[in-house]
Design a protein around this motif. Structure first.
Motif, PDB file in Angstrom:
ATOM      1  N   LEU A 150      77.840  29.093 -72.187  1.00  0.00           N
ATOM      2  CA  LEU A 150      77.475  29.508 -73.544  1.00  0.00           C
ATOM      3  C   LEU A 150      78.120  30.841 -73.888  1.00  0.00           C
ATOM      4  O   LEU A 150      78.718  31.005 -74.955  1.00  0.00           O
ATOM      5  N   LEU A 206      71.980  25.153 -78.259  1.00  0.00           N
ATOM      6  CA  LEU A 206      72.796  26.251 -78.766  1.00  0.00           C
ATOM      7  C   LEU A 206      74.241  26.115 -78.281  1.00  0.00           C
ATOM      8  O   LEU A 206      75.193  26.395 -79.017  1.00  0.00           O
ATOM      9  N   LEU A 207      74.399  25.654 -77.038  1.00  0.00           N
ATOM     10  CA  LEU A 207      75.748  25.433 -76.515  1.00  0.00           C
ATOM     11  C   LEU A 207      76.456  24.345 -77.314  1.00  0.00           C
ATOM     12  O   LEU A 207      77.609  24.519 -77.731  1.00  0.00           O
ATOM     13  N   GLU A 208      75.772  23.240 -77.537  1.00  0.00           N
ATOM     14  CA  GLU A 208      76.341  22.160 -78.350  1.00  0.00           C
ATOM     15  C   GLU A 208      76.803  22.665 -79.708  1.00  0.00           C
ATOM     16  O   GLU A 208      77.919  22.398 -80.152  1.00  0.00           O
ATOM     17  N   ARG A 262      73.832  40.306 -78.194  1.00  0.00           N
ATOM     18  CA  ARG A 262      74.621  41.198 -79.044  1.00  0.00           C
ATOM     19  C   ARG A 262      73.752  41.725 -80.174  1.00  0.00           C
ATOM     20  O   ARG A 262      73.110  40.960 -80.875  1.00  0.00           O
ATOM     21  N   LEU A 283      65.328  31.416 -74.388  1.00  0.00           N
ATOM     22  CA  LEU A 283      66.608  30.843 -73.956  1.00  0.00           C
ATOM     23  C   LEU A 283      66.665  30.724 -72.439  1.00  0.00           C
ATOM     24  O   LEU A 283      67.193  29.752 -71.903  1.00  0.00           O
ATOM     25  N   GLU A 284      66.133  31.760 -71.768  1.00  0.00           N
ATOM     26  CA  GLU A 284      66.216  31.770 -70.310  1.00  0.00           C
ATOM     27  C   GLU A 284      65.274  30.763 -69.675  1.00  0.00           C
ATOM     28  O   GLU A 284      65.504  30.287 -68.575  1.00  0.00           O
ATOM     29  N   SER A 285      64.211  30.452 -70.391  1.00  0.00           N
ATOM     30  CA  SER A 285      63.225  29.555 -69.789  1.00  0.00           C
ATOM     31  C   SER A 285      63.349  28.125 -70.282  1.00  0.00           C
ATOM     32  O   SER A 285      62.841  27.210 -69.664  1.00  0.00           O
ATOM     33  N   SER A 286      64.029  27.931 -71.405  1.00  0.00           N
ATOM     34  CA  SER A 286      64.091  26.579 -71.950  1.00  0.00           C
ATOM     35  C   SER A 286      65.510  26.049 -72.049  1.00  0.00           C
ATOM     36  O   SER A 286      66.316  26.533 -72.825  1.00  0.00           O
ATOM     37  N   MET A 287      65.789  25.075 -71.237  1.00  0.00           N
ATOM     38  CA  MET A 287      67.074  24.391 -71.283  1.00  0.00           C
ATOM     39  C   MET A 287      67.258  23.704 -72.630  1.00  0.00           C
ATOM     40  O   MET A 287      68.377  23.532 -73.084  1.00  0.00           O
ATOM     41  N   MET A 319      70.842  26.759 -64.863  1.00  0.00           N
ATOM     42  CA  MET A 319      70.918  27.697 -65.963  1.00  0.00           C
ATOM     43  C   MET A 319      72.093  28.652 -65.764  1.00  0.00           C
ATOM     44  O   MET A 319      72.657  29.148 -66.741  1.00  0.00           O
ATOM     45  N   SER A 374      68.736  26.362 -74.986  1.00  0.00           N
ATOM     46  CA  SER A 374      70.069  26.845 -74.627  1.00  0.00           C
ATOM     47  C   SER A 374      71.105  25.734 -74.671  1.00  0.00           C
ATOM     48  O   SER A 374      72.246  25.962 -75.077  1.00  0.00           O
ATOM     49  N   ARG A 434      73.917  36.124 -82.025  1.00  0.00           N
ATOM     50  CA  ARG A 434      74.202  35.628 -80.678  1.00  0.00           C
ATOM     51  C   ARG A 434      73.397  36.410 -79.683  1.00  0.00           C
ATOM     52  O   ARG A 434      73.221  37.617 -79.810  1.00  0.00           O
ATOM     53  N   PRO A 435      72.891  35.685 -78.676  1.00  0.00           N
ATOM     54  CA  PRO A 435      72.072  36.357 -77.674  1.00  0.00           C
ATOM     55  C   PRO A 435      72.875  37.462 -76.997  1.00  0.00           C
ATOM     56  O   PRO A 435      74.064  37.302 -76.730  1.00  0.00           O
ATOM     57  N   ARG A 488      84.805  19.817 -72.684  1.00  0.00           N
ATOM     58  CA  ARG A 488      83.457  20.133 -73.097  1.00  0.00           C
ATOM     59  C   ARG A 488      82.528  19.022 -72.659  1.00  0.00           C
ATOM     60  O   ARG A 488      82.896  17.854 -72.671  1.00  0.00           O
TER      61      ARG A 488
END
Lengths: 254, 254
Positions: free
Chosen positions: B140, A139-141, A102, A129-133, B133, A136, A99-100, B99
């Motif tokens: 997330l 990953l949320l899904e 950690r 992750l910060e630059s690409s929706m 974001m 991210s 996980r980002p 969600r």
DNA sequence: CGTAGGATTGATGATGTTCAAAATTGGTGG
DNA sequence: CCACCAATTTTGAACATCATCAATCCTACG
């Protein structure tokens, strides 16, 4: 250095694969990526393979990477002081590890079968992750799907009987089996011990319930008990005690 | 219409609050939002309050909103056909409900105490998720924390004894108690039935374990058994059977 | 002071665990 | 090809834990 330069890991290294040809391309964390993002991922990725039974990460151990399961399956387990174990997750191809933000793993990760991971350097992955929706949001899904699966499993662990647990597990396995016509046939990659750890039971209880299902004609066994056949899938589902089987929430079918 | 226009919901509506003054401003899904994003959220939010015991959403029912718990606590529960119940989540202030992309609730959501939600229209919230974001990365983070908590609970449900479950639960409660000096004191908002649902036990077993802890001098009871005191917190932790208490993974302290 | 809802206690039984032994299988080497 | 070995699975018997069913007790509240 180009995007297709093979990158080698220290041990069990494989040559870098082309993401376009990757078997998990459309299901993993990279599923929504465009070509540019894929190039960035290819630059930071490396492959490594573990043999069945090998420890991928210790509980509490350093986890210098994140990554996706490309092939094989792995277990996440947690321990109590006195050695009691509970599997808290089953990783299949396309599932994400780590996980980002950690740096240590809260669970022990073990290869069940031979496992190949597509690993990303954590800090570079976090930058992506910060630059690409696309990354991210995927990953949320995936995380929300995992959360639903974990909660389904809580119902199983907290309230189902041994018979229901074993039937639920077998139904899960048959849903992934290549054959869809009766008799369903499946050779488990897991031993009774791993199944017991997954279901919150002992080896003996798992064995007894499998025997019970066999005696009642719901399933048949072959060879060493790891190959299981089912002629009557509805009968198996009836033993699972579930309200309804819902593929979408099924930990094996995400 | 301005951002501070009061928005009223159909039932139990409250006037819109200023996000800046919101008690969960820095912990909820909006934690990382800048002023512009907060304005967008204020335009789409509405408040509603439920009484203790009321059903917020039925299992499988329509969930036309997403939102945050502002005040009070709520439970997520799942059912088997024959009525067996397992709590699969405990929502505290700042926790998120719903969600993106899903219109029905996979669990029943019930108010434990009086609960106030800050609700967002789903489609507008999803639009914000795609453009910000700050919201999606916070969601997330929160989802991954929930996942860790769910997995911790899987270990409890699958492997802990009744005594360990009850001790774990009480330790959890005391960690949130306002008093940090002995004797710790806490009045539970939950009845024995809710605790049993949470721990995968029966009411009677919970009661017996509480009595056992009292007889052994680990805790004391007051009034109707919902107020509990603890003079010896380490003794309580020793009964919890955990490897180590880790606030970060504690479902009560996220 | 009486009542209702929740909590506790008791007796009993079912379910799953534990400890121990036997059976089955697949692999190895003579 | 067969015998043996190690690993895994299955089976058995005794036991522990927790659930169930049925009172009884307590507390808050009217």
């Amino acid at each position: 250095m180009t995007a297709t330069t093979p990158i080698l890991a220290a041990h069990g290294a494989l040559a870098s694969q082309n993401c376009q040809a990757c078997p998990i391309r459309h299901r993993a964390v990279c599923a929504k990526c465009d070509d540019d993002e894929l190039v960035r991922l290819e630059r930071m990725k490396s492959y490594r393979t573990w043999q069945a039974g090998e420890t991928i990460v210790m509980e509490g151990g350093a986890l210098p990477f994140v990554g996706s399961v490309v092939k094989g399956s792995a277990s996440l387990t947690r321990y109590l002081e006195d050695g009691r174990v509970q599997m808290v997750g089953l990783l299949m191809p396309s599932d994400f590890i780590g996980r980002p933000g950690r740096k240590t793993a809260p669970y022990k990760v073990t290869a069940i079968t031979e496992v190949t991971l597509c690993m990303f350097d954590r800090s570079r992955f976090e930058a992506l992750l910060e630059s690409s929706m696309h990354v991210s949001s995927r990953l949320l899904e995936m995380s929300l799907d995992e959360l639903d699966a974990a909660r389904d499993w809580m119902l199983l662990l907290g309230r189902k009987t041994a018979r229901e647990k074993v039937a639920t597990f077998l139904a899960l396995v048959f849903r992934r089996a290549p054959t869809s016509a009766a008799p369903l046939r499946c050779t488990l990659p897991l031993g009774r011990d791993t199944i017991a750890t997954y279901l919150g039971l002992t080896i003996e209880t798992v064995s007894r319930q499998v025997t019970g299902l066999r005696r009642e004609g719901v399933i048949r066994l072959e060879g060493n008990g790891r190959t299981i056949l089912c002629d009557d899938f509805p009968a198996l589902l009836a033993q699972a005690g579930d309200d309804a089987f819902d593929d979408a929430d099924d930990p094996f079918f995400r």
